[in-house]
Design a protein around this motif. Structure first.
Motif, PDB file in Angstrom:
ATOM      1  N   UNK A  29       1.014 -52.488   8.879  1.00  0.00           N
ATOM      2  CA  UNK A  29       0.993 -52.241  10.294  1.00  0.00           C
ATOM      3  C   UNK A  29      -0.530 -51.697  10.326  1.00  0.00           C
ATOM      4  N   UNK A  30      -1.390 -52.230  11.189  1.00  0.00           N
ATOM      5  CA  UNK A  30      -2.907 -51.952  11.510  1.00  0.00           C
ATOM      6  C   UNK A  30      -3.068 -51.742  12.925  1.00  0.00           C
ATOM      7  N   UNK A  31      -3.430 -50.825  13.471  1.00  0.00           N
ATOM      8  CA  UNK A  31      -4.207 -50.426  14.869  1.00  0.00           C
ATOM      9  C   UNK A  31      -5.681 -50.011  14.610  1.00  0.00           C
ATOM     10  N   UNK A  32      -6.342 -50.817  15.491  1.00  0.00           N
ATOM     11  CA  UNK A  32      -7.795 -50.434  15.483  1.00  0.00           C
ATOM     12  C   UNK A  32      -8.405 -50.635  16.933  1.00  0.00           C
ATOM     13  N   UNK A  33      -9.635 -49.883  17.204  1.00  0.00           N
ATOM     14  CA  UNK A  33     -10.166 -49.956  18.518  1.00  0.00           C
ATOM     15  C   UNK A  33     -11.719 -49.820  18.216  1.00  0.00           C
ATOM     16  N   UNK A  34     -12.405 -50.017  19.367  1.00  0.00           N
ATOM     17  CA  UNK A  34     -13.900 -49.948  19.058  1.00  0.00           C
ATOM     18  C   UNK A  34     -14.332 -48.956  20.598  1.00  0.00           C
ATOM     19  N   UNK A  35     -15.259 -48.158  20.328  1.00  0.00           N
ATOM     20  CA  UNK A  35     -15.932 -47.249  21.319  1.00  0.00           C
ATOM     21  C   UNK A  35     -17.432 -46.937  20.939  1.00  0.00           C
ATOM     22  N   UNK A  36     -17.796 -46.604  22.023  1.00  0.00           N
ATOM     23  CA  UNK A  36     -19.393 -46.230  21.945  1.00  0.00           C
ATOM     24  C   UNK A  36     -19.610 -44.906  22.590  1.00  0.00           C
ATOM     25  N   UNK A  37     -20.266 -43.973  22.177  1.00  0.00           N
ATOM     26  CA  UNK A  37     -21.223 -43.961  20.823  1.00  0.00           C
ATOM     27  C   UNK A  37     -20.322 -44.177  19.496  1.00  0.00           C
ATOM     28  N   UNK A  38     -20.894 -44.604  18.519  1.00  0.00           N
ATOM     29  CA  UNK A  38     -19.831 -44.626  17.340  1.00  0.00           C
ATOM     30  C   UNK A  38     -19.752 -43.594  16.436  1.00  0.00           C
ATOM     31  N   UNK A  39     -20.687 -42.847  16.601  1.00  0.00           N
ATOM     32  CA  UNK A  39     -20.471 -41.555  15.709  1.00  0.00           C
ATOM     33  C   UNK A  39     -19.358 -40.325  16.171  1.00  0.00           C
ATOM     34  N   UNK A  40     -18.564 -40.785  17.296  1.00  0.00           N
ATOM     35  CA  UNK A  40     -17.839 -39.811  17.827  1.00  0.00           C
ATOM     36  C   UNK A  40     -16.364 -39.800  17.085  1.00  0.00           C
ATOM     37  N   UNK A  41     -16.090 -38.652  16.622  1.00  0.00           N
ATOM     38  CA  UNK A  41     -14.837 -38.857  15.749  1.00  0.00           C
ATOM     39  C   UNK A  41     -13.631 -38.850  16.958  1.00  0.00           C
ATOM     40  N   UNK A  42     -12.430 -38.837  16.448  1.00  0.00           N
ATOM     41  CA  UNK A  42     -11.342 -38.720  17.330  1.00  0.00           C
ATOM     42  C   UNK A  42      -9.788 -38.461  16.663  1.00  0.00           C
ATOM     43  N   UNK A  43      -8.963 -38.378  17.023  1.00  0.00           N
ATOM     44  CA  UNK A  43      -7.525 -37.894  16.735  1.00  0.00           C
ATOM     45  C   UNK A  43      -6.672 -39.164  16.973  1.00  0.00           C
ATOM     46  N   UNK A  44      -5.639 -39.274  16.172  1.00  0.00           N
ATOM     47  CA  UNK A  44      -4.449 -40.457  16.247  1.00  0.00           C
ATOM     48  C   UNK A  44      -3.189 -39.526  16.606  1.00  0.00           C
ATOM     49  N   UNK A  45      -2.412 -39.918  17.498  1.00  0.00           N
ATOM     50  CA  UNK A  45      -1.268 -39.281  18.044  1.00  0.00           C
ATOM     51  C   UNK A  45      -0.151 -40.168  17.952  1.00  0.00           C
ATOM     52  N   UNK A  46       1.049 -39.828  17.575  1.00  0.00           N
ATOM     53  CA  UNK A  46       2.317 -40.658  17.824  1.00  0.00           C
ATOM     54  C   UNK A  46       3.527 -39.893  18.359  1.00  0.00           C
ATOM     55  N   UNK A  47       3.758 -40.342  19.565  1.00  0.00           N
ATOM     56  CA  UNK A  47       4.831 -39.591  20.441  1.00  0.00           C
ATOM     57  C   UNK A  47       4.301 -38.384  20.834  1.00  0.00           C
ATOM     58  N   UNK A  48       3.022 -38.013  20.694  1.00  0.00           N
ATOM     59  CA  UNK A  48       2.497 -36.884  21.284  1.00  0.00           C
ATOM     60  C   UNK A  48       2.124 -35.892  20.147  1.00  0.00           C
ATOM     61  N   UNK A  49       2.525 -36.237  18.932  1.00  0.00           N
ATOM     62  CA  UNK A  49       2.470 -35.315  17.576  1.00  0.00           C
ATOM     63  C   UNK A  49       1.117 -35.953  17.015  1.00  0.00           C
ATOM     64  N   UNK A  50       0.296 -34.964  16.320  1.00  0.00           N
ATOM     65  CA  UNK A  50      -0.935 -35.224  15.882  1.00  0.00           C
ATOM     66  C   UNK A  50      -0.564 -35.981  14.518  1.00  0.00           C
ATOM     67  N   UNK A  51      -1.290 -36.882  14.064  1.00  0.00           N
ATOM     68  CA  UNK A  51      -1.176 -37.724  12.996  1.00  0.00           C
ATOM     69  C   UNK A  51      -2.285 -37.118  12.030  1.00  0.00           C
ATOM     70  N   UNK A  52      -1.772 -36.611  10.630  1.00  0.00           N
ATOM     71  CA  UNK A  52      -2.625 -36.387   9.700  1.00  0.00           C
ATOM     72  C   UNK A  52      -2.335 -37.444   8.748  1.00  0.00           C
ATOM     73  N   UNK A  53      -3.858 -37.727   7.930  1.00  0.00           N
ATOM     74  CA  UNK A  53      -3.670 -38.787   6.999  1.00  0.00           C
ATOM     75  C   UNK A  53      -3.116 -38.538   5.655  1.00  0.00           C
ATOM     76  N   UNK A  54      -2.405 -39.474   5.108  1.00  0.00           N
ATOM     77  CA  UNK A  54      -1.540 -38.925   3.940  1.00  0.00           C
ATOM     78  C   UNK A  54      -1.618 -39.983   2.922  1.00  0.00           C
ATOM     79  N   UNK A  55      -0.611 -40.293   2.069  1.00  0.00           N
ATOM     80  CA  UNK A  55      -0.428 -41.392   0.960  1.00  0.00           C
ATOM     81  C   UNK A  55       0.168 -42.434   2.036  1.00  0.00           C
ATOM     82  N   UNK A  56       0.882 -42.323   3.107  1.00  0.00           N
ATOM     83  CA  UNK A  56       1.407 -43.499   3.548  1.00  0.00           C
ATOM     84  C   UNK A  56       0.630 -44.112   4.968  1.00  0.00           C
ATOM     85  N   UNK A  57      -0.123 -43.069   5.520  1.00  0.00           N
ATOM     86  CA  UNK A  57      -0.897 -43.319   6.476  1.00  0.00           C
ATOM     87  C   UNK A  57      -2.292 -43.039   5.978  1.00  0.00           C
TER      88      UNK A  57
END
Length: 1325
Positions: free
Chosen positions: A585-613
């Motif tokens: 499963x791959x999700x991607x997007x492009x925004x400007x400016x490029x150095x702006x960090x962001x956060x991913x949410x699933x069903x309103x819950x914050x997603x933390x990177x791990x071995x699966x994601x």
């Protein structure tokens, strides 16, 4: 930031002194002039001000703004003010911050760091440097302990000379000096402690004054309150000394997160002076601080007070009546100026004789004669005029940093040798220190003054000495060019520039009041060129927004920096996807400016990177990758750029074909085995998206979910098969079918129903022994569908009904041999068959059988004695005695060479057995054997027997048989023949090992010595002591094989060498025994004090006259203070006759005593020194004050009486009271006027005058009047109280407890009476 000041011991101190007050408040002082100094009587308070450009207020979070106290000074005149109140005037430092100054004036922050007292001759500063205020306006504050107090003083700007402005240090330092080679080096600021942010400062007070010491600990990083201890000297813990003169307080400011610990000394005495220590601990952290307290006598100058009013008795009953009440005098002086007395009573008293003091006091109306005499005794003598110095050094000097100063003294005798010292270290001539001589003047010039020259200087001329202090002023660094505000966006470069008045100045960059980190890994860079300073941020972020300031010693400059975000552009939005389970499963997007960090949410819950994601960001691309998708990955995904309100969203849908997960059963070959009659429930996980339809089948029959005994159920993630009561017919294959829109899946499960086996048939007993038998059986006909694993065997007595298991491990065979049965008792046995399911029912019991057997043969048959016609044999009983017991023994002997013929007719045996053989006529058996002759006609029960009537020098064999009801046992025969002839055996003494060395016993103990020997015939035994017959007090008992010496109560005269002789005819054997009776030694001789030096005492003594008949093994030395005469052990097991006792307390007077010691113990008495050893501090002459002994004895008096108490039956109750008496009284408890003695229901305690009676689980009978009586030699006293016990017992409970009937009747009547009285009270109310 205030710098640490110096102390006498060279340790840094913080510029903070403890607050003299009860409330734990924080005070700030603001003074408008550049510097103000106040000199008071006996107390010198120096206030130093460093002038910034703008005042810095306390942050609102740490100190709410209170109503200020404003003191306005209008009158200016140089005076030396004197006050008699010696309490310290202190404030706390104000933290750095920002505040808008008033438009009409500039305010300054003041830190009062130390209160220092000196002698009148050295404690005054020249009047030109002192200013005093005469007008005061006070605005009241709110009574709130947590609100800081703010003090504002308005003075003219010209109230002090220009040379004294800009001082960083407000303490005249008396710290230790430096070596000559290090004098020109700059002293670095020492680091602060790890826990203490404010440490207690040393101080000086007069006798009777109060002083406070404060320590502060910051609690921002602490999870709990730290532990603090106050010590005096090395070991005295002040926590146990709190009382009238010492108080310890703790407080916590929840705004500033600071713990404040205070130690208050009230009405100090001379012996309170010394070194104190404060220790703070928290987990593995530790910090400590030492400080000194100097207690001075009240100077003679204070005697100008009208003593006629000062020594009048207080009518208000004050605690300090009869002594000078300085606080009262100060309060009085605030309202009205004291008039000078017309008559100088002090001069009259000084000139008068002691017998005239009472008359003078009566004449001038002085009623407190005792206080007057104490005051007069403390009056100091006038100091003699200096003989070496015609003119001394000034009390203090001041010089600018880099300047030059001249210290001048004028000598009365120019020939006297002169030495200069800095902080106690002698100064040698160098280019920095130049010495000049001009007539009688001696001058020391200090060139290029630095901060290290700020110290105490002294000069000695012969035996005289004068001191001064040098203060080095460091000019403030001013800001020339202010910081400018900056407004920019993220990722841009920020430069803040500021210019100061001096090159190489030390400055500090702050952000929002917090120092900016400028390390190697910091985002901030600091650059300076000459007087210009820059703060550079290469890559700005939104977190860099704030107020930046530059702090210098002469002022502060600040500017605001605003960092904003750039506008957001969405180049590629998120797309919704449908993924097969397990696929990436791959999700991607492009925004400007490029150095702006962001956060991913699933069903309103914050997603933390791990071995699966896996979440990563590269320039404009933001990606979320999942290598193997799961059902839980489905949902609404949202990407939120940091700092923006815009979001990007997409939906993820996961599909999965159905599948049966039989591996979850964890059984072999998918076969489930269950015991018949149990409930079976199979839960098999299933998967599939969407949820599949499930069908269970056995053969062609579909199992429905509505079945009663057998049913199938389906849930979201699993399906189940339930059989409530399993039967043998339920065995078979069960099929599962799953279907959904993505596909179909099937699986099979095999169910096997098993049961316990049938019971075996009755066993057969084939052989029986004395305590065992052999049994066999056949396997059961039906094994229950599972192989037979083994058998359990049980047995019981025929008359009993209790069966006993014989084997705990399964018997694999169909034969078994039970053991350990009781002979003569009938038994039965039975069998259980065991398979994997369980144990079968028992088989029918076998036929009964009785075990019976003869005993085993006797053991250890030996020859005990041999004479010319007898042989004595002895043996031990058989190891095994049968059920029939042991009736006795049969002894037989055989003379060597004698034979007998035995004839056995076998024809009767053949005819009886019905056998007709051709050799029957020859069936007579002849054989010869040894002739055994019975020695005893009747059985003997003893294990020793003498065979008589034997021929001389004959050789015989002997055997013994054990006889019981089952018959005779196997015989026990001697291995060799026995010669019937008596043999002479020479005597031999066999001394035990413990008697081969000196036998030591204590006086009074029992001496019992057994000395074995051998010899035939019976030897003659004789005892001698030192060649003489032994005393009658020693008992001797002899036998055939040993001799016993017995002394009931040993004495020292029994010591010596004993000789034992054993004689058989002409053969003699002797042995020597050394007996030593020891006792306690006598005390040592001639204990004396050889020498006393420092805190050491040398002792010498001689060994004791009486060593107790044992070597002296050591000595025990004890010491006792003359004041308490309580003995404490200094050294134990000391071997020499001289010793040096160290670490004695200065000022104490000691006695010493010594015990001698041997192997028995310490001597009963000790030898003490006739003289005492006084420990005197070197270089000082201690004058011991004379005190009148006070009679502390008093009769008993109860300070706290007993209180009427109500107790609950069954719960412990206590009665408490307190009594004061000297000597210690004897406490007696009584119930109803009857003394309580050795009653386990009561426990009595008496500790420090508090008397406690504990009644364990009281009953109604424990109610009554209790009395506590205290008796000593001077009298007696008693107090009473009434105890009522509620919650009694019923008549049945009292009878059950065994209470007598008359007591039950009395208790029931009392209960009825109390109930009636209570009901009447309620009715009246």
């Amino acid at each position: 930031m205030p710098e640490p000041t110096k102390k006498d011991d060279g340790q840094p101190e913080e510029n903070v002194a403890p607050v003299s007050g009860d409330a734990p408040s924080e005070n700030s002082v603001e003074i408008t002039p550049k510097e103000a100094k106040v000199a008071t009587k006996d107390t010198e308070v120096i206030v130093t001000v460093t002038e910034p450009e703008a005042a810095v207020p306390i942050p609102a979070a740490e100190a709410p703004q209170p109503q200020p106290i404003i003191i306005v000074v209008t009158e200016i005149e140089p005076v030396e003010g004197e006050v008699t109140d010696t309490g310290p005037i202190v404030t706390e430092p104000v933290e750095n911050g920002h505040n808008e100054p008033e438009p009409t004036r500039a305010e300054k922050l003041v830190e009062v760091t130390e209160v220092k007292e000196e002698e009148p001759s050295t404690s005054k500063v020249p009047a030109s440097s002192l200013k005093k205020s005469a007008k005061t306006i006070v605005t009241p504050l709110k009574e709130n302990g947590s609100t800081p107090k703010k003090l504002s003083i308005d003075l003219p700007n010209d109230s002090d000379p220009e040379s004294t402005r800009g001082r960083k240090d407000s303490v005249w330092s008396l710290g230790d000096g430096l070596p000559p080679e290090d004098i020109d080096k700059q002293i670095d600021t020492p680091p602060l402690s790890t826990l203490l942010i404010e440490r207690p400062q040393g101080g000086s007070i007069t006798v009777g004054g109060d002083i406070s010491f404060v320590a502060k600990v910051e609690a921002k990083d602490l999870l709990r309150k730290p532990t603090i201890k106050w010590f005096k000297g090395k070991w005295m813990d002040l926590a146990s000394k709190t009382g009238k003169h010492l108080q310890l307080k703790e407080s916590f400011d929840r705004f500033s997160k600071i713990h404040t610990f205070e130690m208050h000394i009230i009405k100090a005495k001379e012996n309170y002076a010394g070194n104190y220590r404060c220790e703070v601990t928290y987990k593995d952290k530790f910090d400590s601080c030492s400080f000194d307290l100097e207690v001075k006598e009240i100077p003679e100058g204070s005697q100008s007070i009208d003593i006629r009013s000062a020594f009048k008795r207080s009518s208000e009953g004050q605690d300090d009546a009869g002594e000078l009440d300085f606080s009262g005098l100060l309060k009085h002086r605030e309202h009205k100026q004291e008039e000078t007395p017309d008559v100088d009573v002090w001069e009259i008293l000084k000139k008068a004789r002691p017998d005239e003091y009472e008359k003078i006091a009566f004449t001038y109306g002085i009623t407190d004669l005792r206080g007057l005499l104490k005051r007069l005794k403390k009056t100091k003598k006038e100091e003699k005029k200096s003989e070496a110095f015609a003119k001394r050094l000034d009390p203090a000097y001041q010089a600018d940093k880099g300047g030059k100063i001249r210290l001048i003294v004028d000598l009365a005798d120019p020939t006297v040798e002169l030495k200069w010292y800095k902080n106690g270290q002698e100064i040698r001539p160098t280019p920095k220190y130049i010495f000049e001589h001009k007539g009688t003047q001696r001058i020391m010039v200090i060139n290029n003054c630095q901060m290290s020259d700020d110290a105490a200087y002294s000069v000695t001329a012969g035996e005289e000495k004068c001191t001064t202090e040098l203060f080095v002023k460091e000019l403030p660094v001013n800001i020339v060019k202010e910081l400018e505000p900056v407004k920019t966006t993220v990722n841009e470069r920020i430069e803040l520039e500021c210019e100061v008045s001096e090159e190489g100045a030390k400055i500090k960059w702050m952000k929002n009041g917090v120092e900016v980190p400028t390390g190697v890994r910091s985002r901030y860079r600091v650059k300076s060129e000459g007087t210009k300073h820059w703060l550079i941020i290469d890559d700005a972020s939104k977190d860099d927004t704030g107020t930046y300031s530059l702090m210098a010693t002469g002022g502060t400059s600040q500017a605001h920096v605003q960092v904003d975000l750039k506008p957001l552009k969405i180049l590629m939005d998120l797309q919704s996807v449908t993924v097969l389970l397990g696929q990436p499963l791959k999700l991607n997007c492009e925004i400007y400016p490029g150095n702006v960090p962001g956060r991913w949410y699933k069903n309103g819950q914050l997603i933390q990177p791990n071995d699966h994601i896996n979440i990563f960001h590269k320039t404009k691309n933001h990606n979320l990758d999942i290598e193997s998708s799961t059902i839980h990955d489905a949902g609404d995904y949202t990407f939120v750029p940091e700092g923006y309100t815009q979001t990007l969203s997409a939906k993820v849908h996961i599909i999965d074909p159905p599948k049966v997960h039989l591996e979850a059963l964890n059984v072999q070959d998918n076969t489930v085995t269950i015991v018949a009659g149990n409930k079976l429930r199979l839960e098999i996980p299933i998967s599939g998206e969407p949820a599949p339809r499930v069908v269970w089948m056995k053969g062609e029959r579909v199992i429905l979910d509505t079945g009663s005994r057998v049913r199938a159920e389906t849930f979201a993630d699993h399906t189940s098969l339930t059989i409530d009561v399993t039967e043998r017919e339920d065995t078979g294959n069960y099929k599962i079918v799953l279907q959904n829109e993505a596909g179909e899946d099937t699986a099979c499960v095999k169910v096997k129903v098993v049961d316990i086996p049938d019971p075996p048939e009755a066993p057969l007993v084939t052989d029986v022994g004395g305590d065992w038998c052999t049994m066999t059986w056949e396997p059961p006909r039906y094994d229950g569908g599972s192989p037979i694993l083994g058998y359990f065997i049980e047995r019981k007595k025929k008359q009993s009904s209790r069966w006993m298991r014989l084997n705990f491990d399964l018997c694999k065979e169909t034969t078994f041999e039970p053991k350990k049965m009781i002979e003569g008792v009938p038994y039965e046995v039975r069998i259980f068959a065991v398979n994997a399911i369980g144990v079968s029912k028992p088989s029918e019991p076998s036929k009964s059988f009785i075990p019976l057997a003869v005993t085993s043969e006797p053991t250890m048959l030996v020859v005990d004695d041999v004479t010319d016609n007898t042989v004595t044999m002895k043996w031990r009983p058989p190891d095994t005695i049968g059920a029939a017991g042991l009736d006795g023994y049969q002894i037989e002997y055989c003379i060597e060479g004698s034979k007998t013929t035995h004839i056995y007719d076998l024809r009767k045996w053949f005819s009886t057995g019905g056998c007709s053989c051709h050799f029957v006529p020859y069936a007579i058996l002849y054989f010869t054997a040894d002739e055994w002759i019975p020695a005893n006609k009747e059985l003997t029960e003893k294990t020793r027997y003498t065979i008589t009537g034997l021929p001389v020098e004959a050789k015989i064999l002997v055997r013994v048989k054990a006889i019981n009801a089952a018959g005779a046992s196997a015989p026990r025969t001697t291995q060799h023949s026995i010669l019937v002839k008596e043999v002479i055996e020479p005597p031999k003494i066999r001394i035990p090992r413990h008697l081969k060395q000196t036998y030591i016993r204590k006086v009074g103990e029992v001496v019992n010595l057994v000395v074995p020997f051998v010899g035939k015939p019976r030897p003659k035994v004789n005892w001698l002591k030192e060649g003489q017959p032994i005393e009658q007090t020693i008992s001797i008992r002899n036998s055939d094989c040993d001799s016993i010496m017995f002394i009931r109560k040993a004495e020292r005269k029994h010591s010596g060498k004993y000789e034992l002789s054993v004689q058989v005819e002409n053969h003699i054997d002797t042995a020597m025994l050394d007996i030593q009776i020891v006792d306690l030694p006598g005390p040592p001789q001639a204990v004396k004090i050889e020498e006393v030096w420092g805190n050491n005492v040398a002792l010498d003594w001689s060994p004791p006259k009486d060593s107790g008949n044992a070597p002296i093994t050591g000595y025990t030395i004890q010491k006792a203070d003359k004041k308490t005469m309580e003995w404490y052990t200094c050294v134990e097991h000391y071997h020499r006759t001289c010793i040096t006792i160290s670490d004695l307390v200065v000022g104490n007077e000691y006695f010493f005593r010594i015990y001698s010691e041997n192997m028995v113990g310490l001597s009963e008495n000790a030898t003490a020194t006739k003289d005492s050893a006084l420990i005197v501090k070197e270089g000082l002459q201690l004058k011991n004050p004379q005190y009148n002994d006070r009679d502390f004895t008093e009769p008993p008096t109860f300070t706290q009486p007993l209180i009427n108490t109500f107790a609950i039956a069954g719960y412990n109750a206590t009665l408490n009271c307190s009594v004061r008496a000297n000597p210690r009284p004897k406490v007696i408890w009584m119930k109803n006027k009857i003394t309580i003695i050795d009653d386990p229901r009561y426990r009595m305690f008496s500790n420090q005058g508090v008397c406690t009676l504990e009644i364990r689980k009281p009953s109604p009978f424990d109610g009554g009047v209790y009395t506590c009586k205290a008796v000593n030699d001077l009298g007696e006293a008693h107090v009473d109280c009434k105890l009522e016990v509620k919650g009694g017992f019923t008549f049945f409970e009292l009878m059950k407890r065994g209470v007598p009937l008359h007591l039950i009747d009395k208790y029931m009547n009392e209960s009825k009476t109390s109930e009636k009285s209570e009901s009447e009270k309620k009715g009246s109310n």
